[in-house]
Design a protein around this motif. Sequence first.
Motif, PDB file in Angstrom:
ATOM      1  N   GLU A  52       0.874  -1.163   0.000  1.00 33.86           N
ATOM      2  CA  GLU A  52       0.000   0.000   0.000  1.00 33.86           C
ATOM      3  C   GLU A  52       0.910   1.211   0.000  1.00 33.86           C
ATOM      4  O   GLU A  52       1.719   1.401   0.912  1.00 33.86           O
ATOM      5  CB  GLU A  52      -0.880  -0.010   1.258  1.00 33.86           C
ATOM      6  CG  GLU A  52      -1.940   1.061   1.208  1.00 33.86           C
ATOM      7  CD  GLU A  52      -2.906   0.940   2.372  1.00 33.86           C
ATOM      8  OE1 GLU A  52      -3.296  -0.199   2.684  1.00 33.86           O
ATOM      9  OE2 GLU A  52      -3.227   1.974   2.951  1.00 33.86           O
ATOM     10  N   ARG A  65      -3.802  -8.206   0.253  1.00 37.05           N
ATOM     11  CA  ARG A  65      -4.960  -7.407   0.629  1.00 37.05           C
ATOM     12  C   ARG A  65      -5.583  -6.668  -0.545  1.00 37.05           C
ATOM     13  O   ARG A  65      -6.819  -6.581  -0.666  1.00 37.05           O
ATOM     14  CB  ARG A  65      -4.582  -6.406   1.729  1.00 37.05           C
ATOM     15  CG  ARG A  65      -5.307  -6.650   3.037  1.00 37.05           C
ATOM     16  CD  ARG A  65      -6.320  -5.557   3.403  1.00 37.05           C
ATOM     17  NE  ARG A  65      -5.967  -4.220   2.999  1.00 37.05           N
ATOM     18  CZ  ARG A  65      -5.209  -3.390   3.729  1.00 37.05           C
ATOM     19  NH1 ARG A  65      -4.705  -3.774   4.874  1.00 37.05           N
ATOM     20  NH2 ARG A  65      -4.948  -2.170   3.299  1.00 37.05           N
ATOM     21  N   ALA A 268      -4.757   5.203  -9.328  1.00 38.09           N
ATOM     22  CA  ALA A 268      -3.332   5.368  -9.058  1.00 38.09           C
ATOM     23  C   ALA A 268      -2.766   6.695  -9.531  1.00 38.09           C
ATOM     24  O   ALA A 268      -1.884   7.247  -8.883  1.00 38.09           O
ATOM     25  CB  ALA A 268      -2.544   4.230  -9.697  1.00 38.09           C
ATOM     26  N   ARG A 275      -3.496   5.501  -4.714  1.00 32.92           N
ATOM     27  CA  ARG A 275      -3.358   4.109  -4.312  1.00 32.92           C
ATOM     28  C   ARG A 275      -2.554   3.355  -5.349  1.00 32.92           C
ATOM     29  O   ARG A 275      -3.096   2.654  -6.193  1.00 32.92           O
ATOM     30  CB  ARG A 275      -4.739   3.475  -4.146  1.00 32.92           C
ATOM     31  CG  ARG A 275      -5.604   4.216  -3.169  1.00 32.92           C
ATOM     32  CD  ARG A 275      -7.025   3.701  -3.217  1.00 32.92           C
ATOM     33  NE  ARG A 275      -7.134   2.393  -2.558  1.00 32.92           N
ATOM     34  CZ  ARG A 275      -8.227   1.631  -2.655  1.00 32.92           C
ATOM     35  NH1 ARG A 275      -9.230   2.000  -3.388  1.00 32.92           N
ATOM     36  NH2 ARG A 275      -8.281   0.491  -2.022  1.00 32.92           N
TER      37      ARG A 275
ATOM     38  N   ARG B  76       3.439  15.578  -7.622  1.00 31.60           N
ATOM     39  CA  ARG B  76       4.012  14.469  -6.861  1.00 31.60           C
ATOM     40  C   ARG B  76       5.420  14.157  -7.320  1.00 31.60           C
ATOM     41  O   ARG B  76       6.274  13.816  -6.529  1.00 31.60           O
ATOM     42  CB  ARG B  76       3.150  13.215  -7.062  1.00 31.60           C
ATOM     43  CG  ARG B  76       1.947  13.215  -6.194  1.00 31.60           C
ATOM     44  CD  ARG B  76       1.143  11.971  -6.479  1.00 31.60           C
ATOM     45  NE  ARG B  76      -0.142  12.341  -6.997  1.00 31.60           N
ATOM     46  CZ  ARG B  76      -1.044  11.450  -7.401  1.00 31.60           C
ATOM     47  NH1 ARG B  76      -0.764  10.167  -7.369  1.00 31.60           N
ATOM     48  NH2 ARG B  76      -2.217  11.856  -7.828  1.00 31.60           N
ATOM     49  N   GLU B 383      -9.232  10.378  -1.934  1.00 31.62           N
ATOM     50  CA  GLU B 383      -9.932   9.123  -2.255  1.00 31.62           C
ATOM     51  C   GLU B 383     -11.404   9.207  -1.883  1.00 31.62           C
ATOM     52  O   GLU B 383     -12.281   8.810  -2.643  1.00 31.62           O
ATOM     53  CB  GLU B 383      -9.322   7.979  -1.460  1.00 31.62           C
ATOM     54  CG  GLU B 383      -8.040   7.450  -1.999  1.00 31.62           C
ATOM     55  CD  GLU B 383      -7.555   6.323  -1.109  1.00 31.62           C
ATOM     56  OE1 GLU B 383      -6.541   6.528  -0.437  1.00 31.62           O
ATOM     57  OE2 GLU B 383      -8.215   5.272  -1.060  1.00 31.62           O
TER      58      GLU B 383
END
Lengths: 308, 418
Positions: A52, A65, A268, A275, B76, B383
Motif C-alpha cells: 500500500e 490485501r 493510481a 493508491r 508528486r 480518495e
Amino acid sequence: MSDAALTDHQESWFHRNQQAITPWLFLAPGVLFFAVYVIAPIFQSFNLSLYEWDGLGTAEFVGMRNYEDLYWEFVDRDAFYTSLKNNLIWLLAYLLAIPAGLFIALFLNQTVMGIRLYKSLFFFPFVISQVVVGLVFTWFYDPTFGLLNTMIGWVGLGPVNMLGDETLVTYGIILAGLWPQTAYCMILYLTGLNAVDPEQIEAGRLDGAKGWRMLWHVVLPQLRPATFIAFVVTIIGALRSFDLISIMTNGGPFGSSRVLAFYMFEVALSEYGFRMGYGAAIAVILFLIMLCFIAYFLWSMYREERGR
Amino acid sequence: MLKSFRATAASVALIAGMAGSAHADLTGDLVIFSDMSNPAPRAVMEGMVERFGEMHPDLNIELTIIDREAYKTQIRNFLTANAPDVATWYAANRMTPYVEAGLFEDVSDLWAEPAIAEGLASTKGAMTIDDKQWGVPYTYYQWGVYYRKDIFEELGLQEPTTWAEEMANCEKIVASGRACYTIGSKFLWTAGGWFDYLNMRTNGFDFHMDLLTGKASWESDEVRETFANWRQLIDMGAFIDNHQSYSWQEALPFMVQGDAAAYLMGNFAVAPLREAGLTDDQLDFYQFPAITEGVALAEDAPTDTFHIPANAANKEAAREFLRFVVSADNQTVINAGDALGQLPVNSNSSVDDDKFLNEGFAMLSSNSPGGVAQFFDRDAPAEMASVAMEGFQEFMVKPDELDRILARLERARGRIYK
C-alpha cells in the motif's frame, strides 16, 4: 592487433563462433530495451501490487490485501466488477469491426471511376486521432444539441442520452471506437484481396460457386492471414480503449463506462488517485487477461511456422 | 505571563530579522512552478514575477507555468525529484499528503510575523496542519447562487433566504417551463458543491467537517436529512436534464439562453457568463438560503496557495517571495477585476469595485458566522472525495439508489480513514 596477426595464429574465439554470436549481437539492443522497459516493469507491478503506497511516503507491505479488496469489489458489483464487465463487452463488440471491415473491403474492391477517392474517404477515420473521434462522437450524442437525437427524431423516436445512460454508455463509446477500427480492418482486407488468386476464383465459378458460397469457401480461406492480423489489432484496440473513455465520459456517469485500464489510471494516477498498490493490482489483472490472448497469438503463430 | 513575554521577544526578533532580509540583496536562482495556466491568471503570475524581479535585480527568477490539470499529477513527481523553490497548490486537506510525506516546508515562522499574522488571520485555519502552517494563500473566491435577475423579475420572485422561499421560487420557475438550476456534473465536483451547501445548511459546519474528516457516519440520520432535502429539488425537476453529460462550462448556455434560472457556482463563473452576453442587470448573486433554523450560515471559499517545497534550494528568496505575494498592495493588484477577479486574502487590501466581488466579500466577512469551508474535494481526503462525488452524481440521476450509495460511502469511510 592486426588482421594479419589473427590469421597467422589460431583463430580468435570470436571468429570461431561468429556464426552463433552475430544474431545475438544484433538482437542485443532490442532484448535489452525489451527487458528493461517491458519485462522488468511487469515484475515491478507484481511486486508493487503487494504494497500500500501513496506514491510519496513509505510503502507498507500488505500481502494479498489489494487483491482481496478487488475480490470484494467484484462480489459487491462495485467499480471493479463494472470495469471487468465493460472490458468483456469491449472485447466482444469490438470484433464487429472485422466483418464490417471485410464487407466494406469487398464493396470497394472494384474498378470504377474515382475508386481511389472512395477508398481514402473510407480510410479517413483511421487517420484522425482518437481524441478527435471521441470529441466528434460526444457532440453527435449530445442530448440537447446533438445530431443523433435530431436524426432519430425524424423517425419519431424519443430523445436518448447515449453517454448519460449507464446501460447505453459503453455501447456508445464502442460505436465511436468501431468507426476508425472498421477502417483499419478494411485496409487490411483490401490488401488481402489483392493477393487473392484469380485462377481459383475462375475455377470456383466454373464449378458453379457464387455469392456466399464463393466468399465462404474460396475467398475467405485465402484471406486467412489478413483475418488473423485484423483479429490481433482489434483485440489490442479493445484493450487499449482508454483514450476514448477519458475523452467522452471520463468514466462516467457514476463510473459505469470504466474499463480496467481507466480504473487503474483513476485509482493510481489521476487527480484523486493515491493508491499505487491498488492500481498495480488492477494492472496485474489486466495483464493476466492480455496474457491469455498473447499466449493464443504466440501459439497460433508457432503452429503456422511449423505447418510450413 | 511568561508566554506572552516569549511571544513578544519572538516577534521583536522576527521584525529585526525581516528588516534585515528586506535590505539584504537576494541572489542566486529562484525557481517557481505555477499552475496558473489560464490566460488571465497567467498574466497575473508573470506580472508578479516581474515586479518581484524589479525589487531584487540580482535574483534570477525562473518561472515555469504548467497546465492546471496536469499540475495536479505532476506535483508528486517534482516535489520529490526536482523541487522548485516555490510551488502553487491548494489549502486544507489537499496539502495533507505532501505535509505528511515531509515535502512541504513548515512556514510557521512567516505566520508569526505581525504583518502576516494580522493580515491573513482569516485563512490561518485552512493553512494549518498539526498546529503548523505550511504555505500562504494568495487568492480565494466565494461560492453562491448566480441567477438571472430578469427571469426572477418576470416571475415576480425575490432572492430566497429560507428553504421554504427557495422551494416556492423553484416551483414557479419550473411551472414557467424552465429549470431552477443548471449544473454539469460530468466531472463530478459540481455535485460536491451542492452537497457542501445542503449539508452545511441542514446540519451545520461542524457536522460537515466531522463527516469529511471521517468522524461522522455516511449512514447517519443527519446525512439522510441532507439527501432528503436534495431529493425535494430533484423530484420537482429543479435541475436541468442530462446534467451528467456536461462539464460546468457546457452547462453555462442553459443559463445564458434562459432555460435555467440559476447556477450554484464559484465566482469564476461570472466571467464566462458576462462574455456570453449577460449584463449586470441580468445577472445577480444571492447567498445560499438557510435550511435548518438556527444553523449558522457557513460558506465555501476555496483558497489557492503558495508553498515552499522541503527540497527547495533557495528558501530565503522563496520566503521573501511569499511575503511579497501576501502583502496588502500585491493582494489588491492581483485580485483586481481585470486580473484574477477574486477576493484578496489580506484584510488590509482593498476589494476591486465589482458587484460580485463586493457581495462576496461582504458575505464572507460578515454573514458567514458558521465558518468557511474550502470545498468538498479539498476538505475531504482525495480518495473519499472521488468516491463520494461519484455517489452524488448517481444520486442526482437515480435518487432511489440512495441506500446503496450511502452504504458504499460508509464502506469507503471504513477503508480510507485509519
